[in-house]
Design a protein around this motif. Structure first.
Motif, PDB file in Angstrom:
ATOM      1  N   LEU A   1     -67.561  18.735 -60.905  1.00 24.07           N
ATOM      2  CA  LEU A   1     -67.312  19.255 -62.316  1.00 24.07           C
ATOM      3  C   LEU A   1     -66.649  18.482 -63.290  1.00 24.07           C
TER       4      LEU A   1
ATOM      5  N   ASP B   1     -76.178  12.967 -65.851  1.00 24.01           N
ATOM      6  CA  ASP B   1     -75.554  13.653 -67.006  1.00 24.01           C
ATOM      7  C   ASP B   1     -75.477  12.904 -68.245  1.00 24.01           C
TER       8      ASP B   1
ATOM      9  N   THR C   1     -70.084  20.662 -57.721  1.00 25.54           N
ATOM     10  CA  THR C   1     -70.969  21.631 -58.696  1.00 25.54           C
ATOM     11  C   THR C   1     -71.629  22.596 -57.728  1.00 25.54           C
TER      12      THR C   1
ATOM     13  N   CYS D   1     -77.744  19.180 -66.850  1.00 26.07           N
ATOM     14  CA  CYS D   1     -76.647  19.868 -67.711  1.00 26.07           C
ATOM     15  C   CYS D   1     -76.242  18.567 -68.621  1.00 26.07           C
TER      16      CYS D   1
ATOM     17  N   LYS E   1     -78.791  24.781 -66.198  1.00 30.25           N
ATOM     18  CA  LYS E   1     -77.769  25.565 -65.542  1.00 30.25           C
ATOM     19  C   LYS E   1     -77.274  24.674 -64.426  1.00 30.25           C
ATOM     20  N   ARG E   2     -75.950  24.929 -64.175  1.00 30.92           N
ATOM     21  CA  ARG E   2     -74.979  24.114 -63.240  1.00 30.92           C
ATOM     22  C   ARG E   2     -75.093  24.759 -62.000  1.00 30.92           C
ATOM     23  N   ASP E   3     -76.166  24.462 -61.448  1.00 28.59           N
ATOM     24  CA  ASP E   3     -76.629  24.990 -60.020  1.00 28.59           C
ATOM     25  C   ASP E   3     -77.807  24.232 -59.310  1.00 28.59           C
TER      26      ASP E   3
ATOM     27  N   THR F   1     -71.880  15.440 -62.722  1.00 27.05           N
ATOM     28  CA  THR F   1     -72.921  15.680 -61.817  1.00 27.05           C
ATOM     29  C   THR F   1     -72.722  16.410 -60.517  1.00 27.05           C
TER      30      THR F   1
END
Length: 214
Positions: A18, A167, A78, A185, A200-202, A15
């Protein structure tokens, strides 16, 4: 900081960062594949979290504690995690980390991000080496949920002023008991149960979901 207006609790491995730290530790002991398979099954909710954690930690026996410095250098935040956290902190929202990972890593991460509230698992160390055992309470799904409740009460916040982001299957109870649970994610087991997802990983994608930001 002026009065705390909210609380945002974040899971760490997968979370905030990465990687799964236990898999990186597994690489150091030549058991990465074996450990990663157990981690993956546990995060999908196929295995009991505590038992699977003890099984994985037992494979780390004999690693020197200096390994944590090496592993810390290889983890990546992340995208926009740092920016997200500082925006929340500037808006009076306290950020806390609750991790099924390990104190030596989570402590460093928290300090680097200006976070004072954090909780993670303790590994037993003897003569500078990991024994393959854990000490103290395990950060189980139930304890993640209880930690959210405990911090919320300490801060005298109503439930609707709490956000939880995670996650894996071990985050489900924490997400369900917060005012706003966000599956980030996330594994399918979480996506099925939690209405709010960010795929979206942002971390900037999370901001619009928090309705008590100024």
């Amino acid at each position: 900081m002026s009065k705390v207006k909210g609380l945002c609790i974040m899971d760490v491995d997968g979370t905030l960062i990465l990687e799964e730290v236990i898999d990186l530790l597994g690489r150091e002991v030549g058991r990465e594949e074996e450990i990663a398979q157990i981690t993956s099954r546990a995060m999908r909710g196929e295995l009991n979290f505590e038992r699977s954690l003890r099984d994985r930690v037992s494979l780390l026996e004999g690693l020197p504690i200096s390994v944590f410095d090496k592993v810390f250098k290889s983890i990546q935040l992340t995208p926009n995690a740092q920016k997200f956290i500082s925006i929340l902190q500037k808006n009076g929202i306290l950020v806390g980390l609750v991790s099924g990972g390990f104190t030596p890593i989570v402590d460093k991460l928290a300090k680097s991000l200006g976070i004072t509230y954090f909780s993670a698992n303790q590994l037993e160390v003897k003569d500078g080496l990991l024994t393959g055992e854990l000490v103290g309470a395990i950060i189980s799904p139930e304890l993640k949920q209880a930690t959210l409740e405990q911090w919320r009460k300490e801060l005298k916040l109503p439930r609707e002023r709490t956000v939880a982001i995670g996650d894996g299957a071990n985050d489900l109870l924490m997400l369900k008991s917060s005012g706003l649970g966000i599956a980030f994610c996330a594994k399918e087991v979480l996506r099925k149960e939690i209405p709010h997802h960010v795929d979206k990983r942002d971390f900037l994608e999370v901001l619009p979901l928090i309705d008590f930001l100024e």
